[in-house]
Motif scaffolding. Structure first.
Motif, PDB file in Angstrom:
ATOM      1  N   PHE A  55       0.855  -1.190   0.000  1.00 55.26           N
ATOM      2  CA  PHE A  55       0.000   0.000   0.000  1.00 55.26           C
ATOM      3  C   PHE A  55       0.892   1.242   0.000  1.00 55.26           C
ATOM      4  CE2 PHE A  55      -2.341  -3.337   2.185  1.00 55.26           C
ATOM      5  CZ  PHE A  55      -3.596  -3.261   1.613  1.00 55.26           C
ATOM      6  N   LYS A  56       0.352   2.336  -0.555  1.00 57.24           N
ATOM      7  CA  LYS A  56       1.124   3.575  -0.593  1.00 57.24           C
ATOM      8  C   LYS A  56       0.186   4.771  -0.484  1.00 57.24           C
ATOM      9  CE  LYS A  56       4.769   5.814  -3.353  1.00 57.24           C
ATOM     10  NZ  LYS A  56       5.521   5.747  -4.628  1.00 57.24           N
ATOM     11  N   ILE A  57       0.560   5.721   0.368  1.00 57.62           N
ATOM     12  CA  ILE A  57      -0.160   6.994   0.486  1.00 57.62           C
ATOM     13  C   ILE A  57       0.838   8.106   0.191  1.00 57.62           C
ATOM     14  CG2 ILE A  57      -1.547   8.507   1.945  1.00 57.62           C
ATOM     15  CD1 ILE A  57      -2.196   6.112   3.689  1.00 57.62           C
ATOM     16  N   CYS A  58       0.482   8.982  -0.733  1.00 55.44           N
ATOM     17  CA  CYS A  58       1.399  10.043  -1.157  1.00 55.44           C
ATOM     18  C   CYS A  58       0.707  11.401  -1.034  1.00 55.44           C
ATOM     19  CB  CYS A  58       1.834   9.793  -2.601  1.00 55.44           C
ATOM     20  SG  CYS A  58       2.886  11.098  -3.293  1.00 55.44           S
ATOM     21  N   LEU A  59       1.410  12.374  -0.493  1.00 58.97           N
ATOM     22  CA  LEU A  59       0.968  13.772  -0.530  1.00 58.97           C
ATOM     23  C   LEU A  59       1.843  14.471  -1.549  1.00 58.97           C
ATOM     24  CD1 LEU A  59      -0.704  16.172   0.538  1.00 58.97           C
ATOM     25  CD2 LEU A  59       1.107  16.538   2.228  1.00 58.97           C
ATOM     26  N   SER A  60       1.283  14.760  -2.717  1.00 59.05           N
ATOM     27  CA  SER A  60       2.064  15.384  -3.783  1.00 59.05           C
ATOM     28  C   SER A  60       1.938  16.903  -3.706  1.00 59.05           C
ATOM     29  CB  SER A  60       1.578  14.896  -5.150  1.00 59.05           C
ATOM     30  OG  SER A  60       0.289  15.407  -5.424  1.00 59.05           O
ATOM     31  N   PHE A  86      -3.985   7.693  -2.988  1.00 59.91           N
ATOM     32  CA  PHE A  86      -4.039   6.394  -2.328  1.00 59.91           C
ATOM     33  C   PHE A  86      -3.839   5.295  -3.373  1.00 59.91           C
ATOM     34  CE2 PHE A  86      -6.360   9.187   0.490  1.00 59.91           C
ATOM     35  CZ  PHE A  86      -5.971   8.771   1.759  1.00 59.91           C
ATOM     36  N   SER A  87      -2.818   4.470  -3.197  1.00 61.32           N
ATOM     37  CA  SER A  87      -2.528   3.397  -4.151  1.00 61.32           C
ATOM     38  C   SER A  87      -3.036   2.071  -3.607  1.00 61.32           C
ATOM     39  CB  SER A  87      -1.021   3.300  -4.407  1.00 61.32           C
ATOM     40  OG  SER A  87      -0.547   4.472  -5.025  1.00 61.32           O
ATOM     41  N   ASN A  88      -4.016   1.507  -4.288  1.00 65.43           N
ATOM     42  CA  ASN A  88      -4.575   0.212  -3.920  1.00 65.43           C
ATOM     43  C   ASN A  88      -3.796  -0.886  -4.641  1.00 65.43           C
ATOM     44  OD1 ASN A  88      -6.398  -2.177  -4.326  1.00 65.43           O
ATOM     45  ND2 ASN A  88      -7.735  -0.964  -3.011  1.00 65.43           N
ATOM     46  N   PRO A  89      -3.298  -1.893  -3.933  1.00 65.94           N
ATOM     47  CA  PRO A  89      -2.466  -2.918  -4.572  1.00 65.94           C
ATOM     48  C   PRO A  89      -3.154  -3.668  -5.708  1.00 65.94           C
ATOM     49  CG  PRO A  89      -2.302  -3.068  -2.184  1.00 65.94           C
ATOM     50  CD  PRO A  89      -3.405  -2.103  -2.482  1.00 65.94           C
ATOM     51  N   PRO A 126     -10.243   4.700  -0.303  1.00 72.65           N
ATOM     52  CA  PRO A 126      -9.731   4.236  -1.604  1.00 72.65           C
ATOM     53  C   PRO A 126      -8.463   3.393  -1.487  1.00 72.65           C
ATOM     54  CG  PRO A 126      -9.348   6.587  -1.326  1.00 72.65           C
ATOM     55  CD  PRO A 126     -10.246   6.164  -0.207  1.00 72.65           C
ATOM     56  N   LEU A 127      -7.792   3.453  -0.350  1.00 76.19           N
ATOM     57  CA  LEU A 127      -6.609   2.621  -0.143  1.00 76.19           C
ATOM     58  C   LEU A 127      -6.977   1.139  -0.195  1.00 76.19           C
ATOM     59  CD1 LEU A 127      -3.558   2.933   0.560  1.00 76.19           C
ATOM     60  CD2 LEU A 127      -4.207   2.652   2.960  1.00 76.19           C
ATOM     61  N   PHE A 128      -8.206   0.811   0.223  1.00 72.90           N
ATOM     62  CA  PHE A 128      -8.663  -0.576   0.271  1.00 72.90           C
ATOM     63  C   PHE A 128      -9.826  -0.848  -0.677  1.00 72.90           C
ATOM     64  CE2 PHE A 128      -7.254   0.893   4.459  1.00 72.90           C
ATOM     65  CZ  PHE A 128      -6.181   0.044   4.675  1.00 72.90           C
TER      66      PHE A 128
END
Length: 311
Positions: A55-60, A86-89, A126-128
């Motif tokens: 999983f990945k959470i990014c603040l751009s 939010f990156s969902n695998p 949205p991560l999951f």
């Protein structure tokens, strides 16, 4: 068939691709809980289109600058301002950066958050839940608040505090909730109201946990049983849950039972038979088979930390 051709990037491959040293925990023991948080500058480039096993959470755009495009399955989502990503695998993604921007990101695998996020919270994030929009634009004030969360995790990760990972998990939960709250604040009021049937299903599921005693075993273990109590046809329940969570009713039940099984194996001195009965299994052998189906380990192997034997 085409889906099978999309590669899955591992954490080790991520560190190699980004030119970073591979953390020792990933080199020496696969399947171990892993977390990392960093501040970085994203160069002008395009990342590979793939799924990930993390999983990945990014603040751009933490300075308010930068632009690019997120390819999320078949969607093209502009990245023209500060935003949470939010990156969902399970979803294949790629980011193309046209104007470099500063960013914070944290990445972690399933063992790091196992049992931490309740199913209804996963449903709203949205991560999951890949059916939700993965990009949430943020204002300057919101950005500063989120930066503080990343900085706190970064400081803890670099510290010698013995319980730092527990604190990081708590801050990570705050970050996940912040994303849910911000996303829902941007929706029309009618869109924020989640399906009542799905909410009722999660309420029934959650009220069974934690399991307190082998004398009070789980009763609700099948979609049909939930449907009866919710006074709907099981096909309707399955359809609505699938639409709003991108998971089947049965899968959600299985995931929750396995999380509870792991909790009991880790934190109680109950024997395997007592845990099996507490989780609603008539025979311990059925529980052993069930647990191994979803974890590749027997309950005894999980409890003792032994690796499964591969033949």
């Amino acid at each position: 068939m085409a889906d099978k051709l999309i590669p899955i990037e591992s954490l080790v491959q991520f560190y190699k691709r980004t030119g970073q040293d591979i953390p020792p925990d990933l080199v020496h023991e696969s399947g171990r809980a892993h977390f990392n948080v960093r501040e970085a500058v994203t160069a002008t480039r395009k990342t590979p289109f793939n799924r990930r096993d993390y999983f990945k959470i990014c603040l751009s755009g933490i300075t308010g600058e930068g632009s690019g495009m997120l390819l999320y399955n078949d969607q093209e989502i502009p990245l023209g301002q500060s935003c949470l990503i939010f990156s969902n695998p399970t979803v294949a993604t790629s980011i193309e950066i046209t104007v470099p921007f500063n960013r914070f990101y944290c990445l972690f695998n399933t063992p790091f958050i196992e049992g931490l996020i309740p199913p209804d919270i996963q449903y709203a994030c949205p991560l999951f839940n890949p059916s939700l929009m993965p990009v949430i634009p943020v204002t300057r004030e919101e950005r500063e608040r989120i930066i503080m969360l990343f900085q706190q995790m970064q400081e803890l990760q670099a510290s010698d505090y013995p319980f730092k990972w527990d604190m990081i998990r708590n801050i990570l939960q705050l970050l996940i909730h912040e994303g849910i709250r911000l996303q829902q604040s941007r929706l029309a009021p009618a869109s924020v109201v989640r399906d009542r049937l799905v909410n009722d299903f999660f309420a029934l599921l959650n009220q069974q946990f934690p399991v307190d005693s082998p004398e009070t075993p789980l009763k609700l273990l099948t979609p049909a049983r939930f449907a009866d109590l919710l006074h709907v046809h099981v096909n309707h329940l399955n359809s609505v849950v699938k639409k709003h969570t991108n998971k089947t009713t049965r899968d959600i039940i299985h995931e929750r039972v396995i999380v509870e099984a792991k909790t009991l194996l880790r934190n109680t001195n109950w024997n395997i038979a007592e845990i099996a009965y507490a989780l609603g299994f008539e025979y311990p052998s059925h529980f052993n088979k069930y647990f191994k189906q979803f974890t590749t380990q027997t309950p005894v192997e999980f409890r003792t930390g032994r690796k499964p034997v591969i033949v």
